[in-house]
Design a protein around this motif. Structure first.
Motif, PDB file in Angstrom:
ATOM      1  N   ARG A 187      43.341  44.131  39.995  1.00 16.20           N
ATOM      2  CA  ARG A 187      43.805  45.454  39.076  1.00 16.20           C
ATOM      3  C   ARG A 187      45.294  45.594  39.344  1.00 16.20           C
ATOM      4  O   ARG A 187      45.411  46.650  40.118  1.00 16.20           O
ATOM      5  N   TRP A 195      42.520  41.728  32.689  1.00 16.99           N
ATOM      6  CA  TRP A 195      41.401  42.624  33.112  1.00 16.99           C
ATOM      7  C   TRP A 195      41.212  43.812  32.120  1.00 16.99           C
ATOM      8  O   TRP A 195      39.885  44.198  31.840  1.00 16.99           O
ATOM      9  N   GLU A 196      42.191  44.288  31.507  1.00 15.60           N
ATOM     10  CA  GLU A 196      41.627  45.484  30.539  1.00 15.60           C
ATOM     11  C   GLU A 196      40.799  45.416  29.615  1.00 15.60           C
ATOM     12  O   GLU A 196      39.622  45.872  29.188  1.00 15.60           O
ATOM     13  N   GLU A 199      37.341  43.167  31.827  1.00 13.47           N
ATOM     14  CA  GLU A 199      36.756  43.430  33.110  1.00 13.47           C
ATOM     15  C   GLU A 199      35.153  43.104  33.356  1.00 13.47           C
ATOM     16  O   GLU A 199      35.123  42.415  34.198  1.00 13.47           O
ATOM     17  N   ARG A 210      32.935  42.159  41.288  1.00 13.23           N
ATOM     18  CA  ARG A 210      34.014  42.799  40.717  1.00 13.23           C
ATOM     19  C   ARG A 210      35.346  42.215  40.692  1.00 13.23           C
ATOM     20  O   ARG A 210      35.543  41.047  41.453  1.00 13.23           O
ATOM     21  N   ILE A 211      36.228  42.804  40.080  1.00 16.17           N
ATOM     22  CA  ILE A 211      37.732  42.262  40.344  1.00 16.17           C
ATOM     23  C   ILE A 211      38.251  42.843  41.452  1.00 16.17           C
ATOM     24  O   ILE A 211      37.645  43.599  42.089  1.00 16.17           O
TER      25      ILE A 211
END
Ligand SMILES: NC(=O)c1ccc[n+]([C@@H]2O[C@H](COP(=O)([O-])OP(=O)(O)OC[C@H]3O[C@@H](n4cnc5c(N)ncnc54)[C@H](OP(=O)(O)O)[C@@H]3O)[C@@H](O)[C@H]2O)c1
Length: 259
Positions: A187, A195-196, A199, A210-211
């Motif tokens: 992030r 990612w936006e 995600e 999770r990232i």
């Protein structure tokens, strides 16, 4: 964040240290008691971060040889040593199909992503590490081994950086250890366009769910530069939440129960 890892009083240069992975790494070193010297292009941000971390900073483009030289000189003149170098700054331009890549932008990207890290290691070696030893970490990417849409220039540069890291590790031992970290999706501003919009879907496909956050990578950088990693050189540490092994989760490919 962590123990001092034997880094107290050591002098550390971190490029691209005003946000993202570089900032998290510089903070982690400062918290471990190291003396930090940071760089990025935006002078206000460099001042802010150097002030926050009680270190020094220099604004400039890491691809500019005079900036790279001035940065290592600043560290040596201020702290009298240069024990650790984190080659983190990079560009992901030119983005898009290689057939459309502007050779000028391509060359600029290679200057920043590949040539600058080598130049900085040369200056650190000549100024301190050849005589006193040290540790270098380059920030590569999990994606360096794969092809992907739009990332031809970036991936080619990072693959070259990975090779450079391993070549340097062979050449600079035993005094200097040289390793890389290869993050998955983290992030930060650089990866916001990935990612936006995606995600939750990306995170759901990762074994660790999770990232990444910049601190995930910073902890690995810190460890590789510490005495705890004294028998580690030429290594590429994947910090990717399982990105590389995520194909094992595609159950429907084998018509498995629950797919
Ligand atoms: N985020 C990810 O998902 C991801 C994944 C794999 C690898 N990585 C790698 O991680 C490293 C850090 O990226 P990040 O995601 O933390 O990016 P970021 O948040 O965009 O931060 C980049 C930092 O580098 C500086 N910088 C950029 N170009 C520079 C130049 N030419 N000269 C000097 N400083 C420069 C920026 O400040 P200024 O703009 O003021 O110069 C900023 O401090 C990069 O090597 C990147 O390739 C990132």
């Amino acid at each position: 964040m962590t123990s001092s890892y034997g880094l107290r009083g050591r002098a550390v240069v971190v490029t691209g240290a005003t946000r993202g992975i570089g900032l998290a790494s510089a903070r982690a070193f400062a918290e471990a008691g190291a003396l930090v010297c940071v760089s990025a292009r935006d002078a206000d941000q460099v001042r802010r971060v150097a002030g926050e971390l009680g270190g020094v900073g220099l604004a400039g483009n890491v691809g500019d040889p005079s900036h790279a030289r001035a940065l290592t000189d600043l560290c040596l003149e201020t702290f009298g040593r240069l024990d650790v170098l984190v080659n983190n700054a990079a560009t992901n331009q030119p983005f898009g199909p290689l057939m459309d890549a502007d050779p000028e932008v391509w060359r600029e990207a290679f200057t920043v992503n590949v040539e600058a890290p080598l130049r900085l290691v040369q200056y650190a070696w000549r100024g301190w590490m050849r005589e006193h030893g040290g540790a270098v970490v380059t920030v590569c990417t999990e994606g360096a081994g794969h092809v992907g849409p739009g990332v031809g220039a970036y991936g080619t540069g990072k693959a070259a950086l990975l090779h450079l890291t391993q070549q340097l590790a062979g050449e600079l031992g035993p005094g200097v250890r040289v390793n890389s970290v290869s993050p998955g999706l983290v992030r930060t501003e650089m990866a916001r366009f990935v990612w936006e919009p995606g995600e939750s879907e990306i995170a759901a496909g990762l074994p660790l769910g999770r990232i990444g956050e910049p601190q995930d990578v910073a902890r690995a950088v810190l460890w590789l530069c510490s005495d705890e990693a004294e028998w580690v050189t030429g290594a590429d540490l994947l910090v990717d939440g399982g990105t590389r092994v995520r194909a094992a989760r595609t159950r429907d490919a084998y018509h498995l129960p629950g797919a």
